[in-house]
Design an enzyme around this catalytic site. Structure first.
Site, PDB file in Angstrom:
ATOM      1  N   LYS A 185       0.875  -1.175   0.000  1.00  0.00           N
ATOM      2  CA  LYS A 185       0.000   0.000   0.000  1.00  0.00           C
ATOM      3  C   LYS A 185       0.910   1.222   0.000  1.00  0.00           C
ATOM      4  CE  LYS A 185      -2.019   3.074   1.743  1.00  0.00           C
ATOM      5  NZ  LYS A 185      -1.831   4.461   1.245  1.00  0.00           N
ATOM      6  N   THR A 242       1.080   7.986  12.340  1.00  0.00           N
ATOM      7  CA  THR A 242       0.478   6.805  11.702  1.00  0.00           C
ATOM      8  C   THR A 242       1.044   5.527  12.323  1.00  0.00           C
ATOM      9  OG1 THR A 242       0.287   8.087   9.668  1.00  0.00           O
ATOM     10  CG2 THR A 242      -0.033   5.729   9.472  1.00  0.00           C
ATOM     11  N   GLU A 260       9.332   1.953  10.760  1.00  0.00           N
ATOM     12  CA  GLU A 260      10.430   2.864  10.407  1.00  0.00           C
ATOM     13  C   GLU A 260       9.815   4.255  10.374  1.00  0.00           C
ATOM     14  OE1 GLU A 260      13.483   1.913   9.929  1.00  0.00           O
ATOM     15  OE2 GLU A 260      13.307  -0.222   9.557  1.00  0.00           O
ATOM     16  N   LEU A 261      10.071   5.044  11.406  1.00  0.00           N
ATOM     17  CA  LEU A 261       9.365   6.321  11.532  1.00  0.00           C
ATOM     18  C   LEU A 261      10.297   7.504  11.277  1.00  0.00           C
ATOM     19  CD1 LEU A 261       7.284   5.209  14.644  1.00  0.00           C
ATOM     20  CD2 LEU A 261       6.713   4.935  12.231  1.00  0.00           C
ATOM     21  N   GLU A 394      10.180  16.997  13.692  1.00  0.00           N
ATOM     22  CA  GLU A 394      10.646  16.728  12.336  1.00  0.00           C
ATOM     23  C   GLU A 394       9.910  17.653  11.356  1.00  0.00           C
ATOM     24  OE1 GLU A 394       9.169  13.097  10.428  1.00  0.00           O
ATOM     25  OE2 GLU A 394      11.217  12.682   9.806  1.00  0.00           O
TER      26      GLU A 394
END
Ligand SMILES: NC(=O)c1ccc[n+]([C@@H]2O[C@H](COP(=O)([O-])OP(=O)(O)OC[C@H]3O[C@@H](n4cnc5c(N)ncnc54)[C@H](O)[C@@H]3O)[C@@H](O)[C@H]2O)c1
Ligand SMILES: C[N+](C)(C)CCCC=O
Ligand code: NA
Length: 501
Positions: A185, A242, A260-261, A394
């Protein structure tokens, strides 16, 4: 590279080896970040399509043509995909650039990395055949044991827009190498090249259902994948917010996730550096490549006070050389950010920094010569204190924060003063100092005298709020394998725990 004339293909969802219209027939427009025009559209999957794709993936695992393949057989598909990517490299690079605004040069780099990543996991798929069953010697006569590595099953791969095909590949390639059936996705903001991967899989004859590609919105197409009872694992790259939602939803089914952010990575520069220009260039590249939309961007410059003014002067000179233009133009070094939403977000961060008392040393606005598109000047911000939002959050745009330090202890404290833990860089010719920092940095990736070079043989991922689990290298493959222990009783003797009647 000659820029090919490309048409943006109109695609459907890629399910069970064929193109399939979404059940609800919805589509999402593609907005060019460079011109703000609508340049095409992508299909919008919903829960109904997720159900169909999951069933196709399950069937693939149950069929011999995918479920019983050896690693060597799967390696052939991966190599064929790599070859097709290279064959279509200039076209794919242009599509990527049109879709997410990255410079054509960087997009072409990405396509090389994509092909190399499929090749790399082809090698690992082959090597897996001899590691599939590993005997464990217990030094006992009565037991024989071994460990099996098996594909984890149906995996949901949810990916971001900043390196659309590359981030997808970091997950698709190892998942297929492991023998999983996958549902990808991609981000609704940049899905074109991921859909082309579907066409490539069709052309190379990847067995139906082994890879399914569902474009669509996060809550509509991503969330049902996470909460689907027949999806065995979720691998996610994207924002922290998310990530929290995904982990929460997956926890209801005790479904494994890797996350993995984001990041807010430091680059620490010491006054012992020999070549100022070399370090200035790494500093720029570390923060402004891909218009700063890099999870590992070293966006906090921690600079030794004794060289601060000289270093910043050089930085300002170099920054003037950064060509800001349409990303397809030759020598463009800074294109637009991906979307109007991202553009507004970046400008808001900058204006909040000003409001909080920071100084905009350069940039901070839309470049005057770009009348349309989501362009932001490369921006350097000084006079920062550690409670400011610009220091803590960020930005995911071309914005560099600067703070100075006097001592090594102070530098370490500033570097680790973040909720994130993805990457850190140090620039110093004192290698013992580099080693002390390597130990002190609380991140999964450490760069010594550089920033951003990424090699697929090495584990990629973070700690703290940057997530957990690792992409790439052999660790990337382990993500998609189940470990099964087998213990066999080989003696003729009774177990003799109970008294025999
Ligand atoms: N650590 C890394 O390796 C890495 C790499 C690239 C990007 N990133 C991070 O990604 C972020 C930017 O990417 P983004 O804006 O695309 O992130 P995002 O979280 O908005 O979206 C990522 C993906 O999640 C999907 N999604 C959104 N809501 C969902 C939900 N409720 N359930 C399931 N899926 C959902 C989106 O559609 C998209 O495909 C940044 O924070 C960046 O640091 C991290
Ligand atoms: C390979 N790069 C360029 C460091 C990108 C890593 C992926 C994070 O955004
Ligand atoms: Na786009």
């Amino acid at each position: 590279m000659a820029i090919p004339n490309v048409r943006i293909p109109s695609r459907q969802l890629y399910i069970d080896g064929e193109w399939r219209e979404p059940v609800k027939k919805n589509r999402i427009p593609i907005i060019s970040p460079a011109t703000e025009e609508t340049i095409g559209d992508i299909p919008a999957a919903t829960e109904e399509d997720v159900d169909i794709a999951v069933e196709a993936a399950r069937r693939a695992l149950g069929r011999d043509d995918w479920g019983s393949t050896t690693g060597a057989q799967r390696a052939k598909y991966l190599r064929a995909i790599a070859a097709k990517i290279l064959e279509r490299k200039s076209e794919l690079a242009k599509l990527e650039s049109l879709d997410c605004g990255k410079t054509l040069f960087e997009a072409a780099w990405d396509m090389d990395d994509v092909a190399a990543c499929f090749e790399y996991y082809a090698d690992l798929a082959e090597a897996l055949d001899s590691k599939r069953k590993t005997p464990v010697d217990l030094h006992l006569d009565s037991f024989k044991t071994y460990v099996l590595r098996e594909p984890i099953g149906v995996v949901g791969l949810i990916t971001p827009w900043n390196y659309p095909l590359l981030m997808a590949t970091w997950k698709v390639a190892p998942a297929l190498a492991a023998g999983c059936a996958a549902i990808l996705k991609p981000s609704e903001l940049a899905s074109i090249t991921c859909l082309e991967l579907g066409e490539i899989c069709r052309e190379v004859g990847l067995p139906p259902g082994a890879l399914n590609i569902l474009t669509g919105l996060g809550p509509e197409a991503g969330a049902p994948l996470v909460s689907h009872p027949h999806v065995d694992k979720i691998a996610f790259t994207g924002s922290g917010a998310t990530g929290v939602k995904i982990m929460t939803a997956a926890a209801q089914l005790v479904k494994p996730v890797t996350l993995e952010l984001g990041g807010k990575s430091p680059i620490v520069v010491f006054d012992d550096i020999d070549n100022l220009d070399l370090v200035v260039e790494w500093t720029l590249f570390g923060c402004f490549a891909n218009a700063g939309q890099v999870c590992s961007a070293t966006s906090r410059l921690i600079l030794q006070e004794s060289i601060a003014s000289e270093f910043l002067e050089r930085l300002l000179l170099w920054i003037k050389n950064i060509k800001i233009s349409d990303p397809l133009e030759e020598d463009c070094k800074l294109g637009p950010v991906v979307s109007s939403g991202q553009y507004e977000k970046v400008l808001k961060f900058i204006s909040k920094a000003k409001d909080e008392g920071a100084t905009i040393l350069c940039g901070g606005e839309r470049p005057q010569h770009m009348k349309k598109g989501y362009y932001v000047q490369p921006t350097i911000i000084t006079d920062i204190n550690t409670s400011m939002e610009i220091w803590k959050e960020e930005v995911f745009g071309p914005v560099l924060c600067v703070k100075t330090f006097k001592t090594e202890e102070e530098a370490i404290e500033l570097a680790n003063d973040t909720k994130y833990g993805l990457a850190s860089a140090i620039m110093s010719k004192d290698l013992e100092r580099c080693e002390r920092f390597t130990k002190a940095f609380q991140t999964g990736i450490i760069w010594l005298n550089c920033s951003q070079p990424t090699f697929m043989q090495l584990p990629w991922g973070g700690r703290k709020r940057s997530g957990f689990g690792r992409d790439l290298g052999e660790w990337g493959l382990e993500n998609y394998l189940n470990i099964k222990q087998v213990t066999q009783y080989t003696s003729d003797e009774a177990w003799a725990f109970y008294k025999s009647p």
